[in-house]
Scaffold this motif. Structure first.
Motif: not given
Length: 305
Positions: A109-137
């Motif tokens: 279940f949490i794997n998609p959100l881990v993918n998002v964090v890895l994308g930010v950390a290693f691929l320099h991807e940017r998250l919008n506000r809603v995506q950051w909120i989902s990661v925080a929750i």
């Protein structure tokens, strides 16, 4: 019906079948509960290597391995991804047969959100506000479970991180799913075969001998190789015919089925304190998936206009 529509519908059915098969896998590993987890993993590697290599030989010819390894960085990166997926398989099989199906489902279940964090950390991807909120929750949900259990949900975290890092490497190396699995299987084949033969020689294996696990279990171990390859082949078929936003939503079929099996079939504990942690994560996924679906529809409208 147009060819494109028929292809899309076929892709949807194949994707659904792949995710359902992944979701029902705990039932299959439960049938092999008498077999040590390490033995299940090495059998899975050996037989999937045989079957995937045979498929690629038939589909792409004898040069498939050389052509895949000719890609930049493919040789060492697929070796690393092979180690990660072997670890993921091993942890998952052990967790299922040790009575941790619910926590295993949490990992996926949490794997998609881990993918998002890895994308930010290693691929320099940017998250919008809603995506950051989902990661925080989701982080709040994991923190709640950690507080309630007295320790982090290590199985879920291990599964999510290993599969997330596996996906990151496969994204960077840019080879198709089946060819990549074929190379990973080739790398893992000889070590797995050595472990398998060593176990048979030293009494920790039970494949084929009359005093072993029995022909039924032997057959299940061989079929496990096909069950490793078929969903991934189906997934590769589907993503070429179905929008990724749709496939992204359908991927939650697998952990949902795993969770239901853990609670309803295996009778694992799921009290109010654990439910609160899961609810945080489900809310995070709903926010994340809704945002992705809205953006995909908006892009489609803009493209059409």
């Amino acid at each position: 019906m147009s060819n494109a529509s028929a292809e899309s519908r076929a892709g949807l059915w194949v994707a659904a079948a792949s995710f359902v098969l992944w979701g029902l896998m705990p039932l299959y590993w439960h049938l092999l509960k008498a077999v040590p987890s390490l033995q299940i993993v090495v059998h899975r590697i050996v037989w999937s290597a045989v079957l995937v290599s045979a498929w690629l030989l038939w589909d792409q010819g004898r040069g498939w391995l050389r052509a895949t390894l000719a890609r930049p960085r493919a040789a060492w990166m697929l070796g690393l991804s092979g180690l990660l997926i072997a670890f993921n398989w091993g942890l998952y099989i052990w967790a299922v047969n040790a009575g941790h199906v619910v926590e295993s489902s949490l990992g996926y279940f949490i794997n998609p959100l881990v993918n998002v964090v890895l994308g930010v950390a290693f691929l320099h991807e940017r998250l919008n506000r809603v995506q950051w909120i989902s990661v925080a929750i989701a982080t709040l949900g994991v923190a709640w479970l950690t507080w309630q259990l007295g320790q982090p949900p290590w199985i879920a975290i291990g599964l999510a991180l290993s599969f997330g890092l596996y996906g990151l490497i496969r994204k960077l190396v840019a080879v198709d799913a089946v060819s990549g699995l074929g190379v990973e299987s080739v790398y893992l084949f000889l070590p797995a075969l050595v472990v398998l033969l060593w176990g048979e020689a030293h009494g920790s294996g039970g494949f084929l001998p009359a005093e072993g696990w029995g022909w039924g279990v032997d057959a299940l171990l061989v079929i496990a190789g096909a069950l490793t390859a078929l969903p991934l082949i189906g997934f590769a078929f589907a993503v070429r015919r179905v929008p990724l936003s749709v496939v992204g939503l359908m991927q939650y079929i697998a952990p949902t089925l795993q969770f239901l099996l853990g609670v309803l079939f295996f009778g694992e504990a799921f009290d109010e304190s654990r439910a609160i942690g899961f609810i945080f994560i489900w809310i995070a996924l709903a926010v994340f998936a809704s945002d992705g679906l809205w953006r995909a529809r908006r892009q489609a409208v803009l493209a059409a206009g």
